[in-house]
Design a protein around this motif. Structure first.
Motif, mmCIF file in Angstrom:
data_model
loop_
_atom_site.group_PDB
_atom_site.id
_atom_site.type_symbol
_atom_site.label_atom_id
_atom_site.label_comp_id
_atom_site.label_asym_id
_atom_site.label_seq_id
_atom_site.Cartn_x
_atom_site.Cartn_y
_atom_site.Cartn_z
ATOM 1 N N LEU A 214 -38.485 -6.745 -23.237
ATOM 2 C CA LEU A 214 -38.054 -6.584 -24.625
ATOM 3 C C LEU A 214 -36.629 -7.069 -24.777
ATOM 4 N N HIS A 215 -36.409 -7.996 -25.694
ATOM 5 C CA HIS A 215 -35.043 -8.351 -26.071
ATOM 6 C C HIS A 215 -34.557 -7.437 -27.188
ATOM 7 N N HIS A 216 -35.311 -7.369 -28.299
ATOM 8 C CA HIS A 216 -34.948 -6.420 -29.347
ATOM 9 C C HIS A 216 -36.077 -6.210 -30.329
ATOM 10 N N CYS A 217 -36.076 -5.055 -30.940
ATOM 11 C CA CYS A 217 -36.820 -4.795 -32.171
ATOM 12 C C CYS A 217 -35.822 -4.848 -33.320
ATOM 13 N N SER A 218 -36.244 -5.423 -34.436
ATOM 14 C CA SER A 218 -35.338 -5.670 -35.546
ATOM 15 C C SER A 218 -35.754 -4.875 -36.771
ATOM 16 N N PHE A 219 -34.749 -4.322 -37.452
ATOM 17 C CA PHE A 219 -34.967 -3.512 -38.641
ATOM 18 C C PHE A 219 -34.258 -4.171 -39.818
ATOM 19 N N LEU A 220 -34.973 -4.279 -40.940
ATOM 20 C CA LEU A 220 -34.493 -5.044 -42.085
ATOM 21 C C LEU A 220 -33.604 -4.219 -43.002
ATOM 22 N N LEU A 221 -32.460 -4.788 -43.331
ATOM 23 C CA LEU A 221 -31.592 -4.301 -44.401
ATOM 24 C C LEU A 221 -31.622 -5.332 -45.534
ATOM 25 N N GLU A 222 -31.155 -4.930 -46.715
ATOM 26 C CA GLU A 222 -31.345 -5.792 -47.881
ATOM 27 C C GLU A 222 -30.122 -6.617 -48.251
ATOM 28 N N THR A 223 -28.933 -6.246 -47.781
ATOM 29 C CA THR A 223 -27.734 -6.978 -48.161
ATOM 30 C C THR A 223 -26.780 -7.094 -46.967
ATOM 31 N N TRP A 224 -25.880 -8.062 -47.064
ATOM 32 C CA TRP A 224 -24.834 -8.224 -46.060
ATOM 33 C C TRP A 224 -23.932 -6.996 -46.022
ATOM 34 N N GLU A 225 -23.693 -6.415 -47.183
ATOM 35 C CA GLU A 225 -22.872 -5.200 -47.226
ATOM 36 C C GLU A 225 -23.525 -4.070 -46.431
ATOM 37 N N GLU A 226 -24.850 -3.979 -46.467
ATOM 38 C CA GLU A 226 -25.535 -2.946 -45.689
ATOM 39 C C GLU A 226 -25.441 -3.214 -44.197
ATOM 40 N N VAL A 227 -25.411 -4.483 -43.797
ATOM 41 C CA VAL A 227 -25.205 -4.807 -42.386
ATOM 42 C C VAL A 227 -23.802 -4.372 -41.958
ATOM 43 N N LEU A 228 -22.809 -4.633 -42.789
ATOM 44 C CA LEU A 228 -21.445 -4.202 -42.465
ATOM 45 C C LEU A 228 -21.353 -2.678 -42.416
ATOM 46 N N ARG A 229 -22.029 -2.004 -43.340
ATOM 47 C CA ARG A 229 -22.062 -0.537 -43.313
ATOM 48 C C ARG A 229 -22.721 -0.050 -42.024
ATOM 49 N N ALA A 230 -23.773 -0.744 -41.582
ATOM 50 C CA ALA A 230 -24.416 -0.389 -40.317
ATOM 51 C C ALA A 230 -23.416 -0.472 -39.172
ATOM 52 N N GLY A 231 -22.563 -1.500 -39.191
ATOM 53 C CA GLY A 231 -21.539 -1.612 -38.170
ATOM 54 C C GLY A 231 -20.565 -0.448 -38.197
ATOM 55 N N ASP A 232 -20.204 0.001 -39.395
ATOM 56 C CA ASP A 232 -19.325 1.164 -39.508
ATOM 57 C C ASP A 232 -19.996 2.407 -38.917
ATOM 58 N N ILE A 233 -21.267 2.601 -39.236
ATOM 59 C CA ILE A 233 -21.996 3.770 -38.730
ATOM 60 C C ILE A 233 -22.105 3.707 -37.210
ATOM 61 N N MET A 234 -22.346 2.519 -36.664
ATOM 62 C CA MET A 234 -22.391 2.376 -35.208
ATOM 63 C C MET A 234 -21.046 2.732 -34.585
ATOM 64 N N SER A 235 -19.962 2.285 -35.198
ATOM 65 C CA SER A 235 -18.638 2.571 -34.650
ATOM 66 C C SER A 235 -18.335 4.066 -34.677
ATOM 67 N N VAL A 236 -18.616 4.706 -35.799
ATOM 68 C CA VAL A 236 -18.363 6.145 -35.911
ATOM 69 C C VAL A 236 -19.135 6.920 -34.851
ATOM 70 N N ASN A 237 -20.349 6.464 -34.554
ATOM 71 C CA ASN A 237 -21.214 7.165 -33.597
ATOM 72 C C ASN A 237 -21.101 6.611 -32.182
ATOM 73 N N LYS A 238 -20.146 5.690 -31.962
ATOM 74 C CA LYS A 238 -19.900 5.100 -30.642
ATOM 75 C C LYS A 238 -21.155 4.442 -30.068
ATOM 76 N N THR A 239 -21.945 3.859 -30.947
ATOM 77 C CA THR A 239 -23.110 3.087 -30.520
ATOM 78 C C THR A 239 -22.634 1.759 -29.935
#
Length: 310
Positions: A214-239
């Motif tokens: 497995l390389h990756h499973c991918s989950f769809l977001l609807e906007t670039w802003e949501e991708v950036l928000r995902a990055g913020d959530i990952m950082s807060v949670n130390k993902t």
């Protein structure tokens, strides 16, 4: 476009080293909706805007990785026809009875030349997305928790015999080649992106010496802003983040790659163009330009992209 045959990705079952740690990651950080647990100890999830009961299943095991990846087909008649077509092509199939997975009908399972287990199924209980079917609302509380992707979008799988995989998917299952990366000598494909509809891809494969990775499973977001928000959530949670936020050249999608606590890579993805089956010529990337295909702004072929799998 008429939707027949194989409709779309339907589910993935992955292995995690610590089940409850995995549940916390996928439920609380990624924001999937937990929909059940079965007698085997598996935990079932769906993305908030998906209507079927499940699309992502966790199983505790001694090693991370993918158990199988499934596609939903139009109906039972289609399932039976594709089963017969696979057998006629020389592929051994197995019928998994209805109920083996929660709220899921009979499945046809088979191993492809890359060593991965692929499944087809026609029936899965519809539980809705919580928005309603009459005068529906636009979002629910589930759409506000965590990263909150709208659907399981695709998977990238690593293994040998990509040319044989391409033949099976295009000649038997009705997929078509959307993009490819050539081998260094230009004689074959080192990576392929395949679609069964008009998404830019529903599954992708890359040549790799070990089967079934497995390389990756991918989950769809609807906007670039949501991708950036995902990055913020990952950082807060130390993902731990692998690559991104950035944009692919291949597919033109915007992305962040990161790892779950067991070392399974996942992707938060948006965008991509819309191809159609009558597009007869796949977009082609030469191997020396693979870096731009992966990370368009930096034109960088990240070493982890080629070597870290589960």
């Amino acid at each position: 476009m008429a939707m027949t045959g194989v409709l779309r990705p339907g589910h993935a079952q992955i292995r995690v080293l610590d089940l409850e740690e995995g549940v916390r990651h996928y439920r609380d950080i990624l924001g999937l909706v937990e929909t059940g647990r079965d007698a085997q100890g598996r935990v079932y999830f769906k993305c908030w805007d998906e209507r079927d009961h499940n699309s992502f299943i966790l199983r505790q095991a001694d090693c991370a990785g993918l158990d199988f990846f499934g596609f939903k087909v139009l109906d039972t008649a289609t399932l039976n026809k594709l089963d017969a077509d696979l057998q006629a092509y020389g592929v051994k199939t197995e019928r998994i009875p209805a109920g083996d997975m929660l709220e899921t009908g009979e499945r046809v399972r088979f191993e492809i030349p890359s060593g991965h287990l692929i499944e087809l199924y026609a029936e899965k209980t519809s539980v809705g997305n919580g928005c309603g079917l009459v005068n529906p609302v636009a979002w629910t509380a589930d759409s506000e928790r965590g990263i909150a992707p709208v659907r399981l979008d695709h998977a990238l799988l690593y293994g040998p015999n990509v040319a044989a995989v391409q033949k099976l998917f295009t000649e038997v299952l009705g997929f078509y080649l959307v993009e490819r990366v050539l081998t260094p000598d230009g004689a074959g494909n080192v990576a392929i992106w395949l679609s069964c509809g008009h998404k830019v891809h529903d599954i992708a494969f890359a040549e790799y010496p070990e089967p079934g990775k497995l390389h990756h499973c991918s989950f769809l977001l609807e906007t670039w802003e949501e991708v950036l928000r995902a990055g913020d959530i990952m950082s807060v949670n130390k993902t731990p983040v692998d690559i991104g936020p950035t944009r692919h050249g291949v597919t033109r999608g915007c992305t962040i790659y990161a790892w779950d606590p067991s070392g399974n890579r996942f992707e938060t993805f948006m965008g991509g163009y819309q191809p159609y089956p009558d597009y007869k010529e796949a977009l082609t990337w030469t191997f020396d330009n693979f870096g731009q295909g992966l990370d368009y702004p930096q034109r960088k072929l990240h070493e982890t992209f080629l070597t870290v799998v589960s």
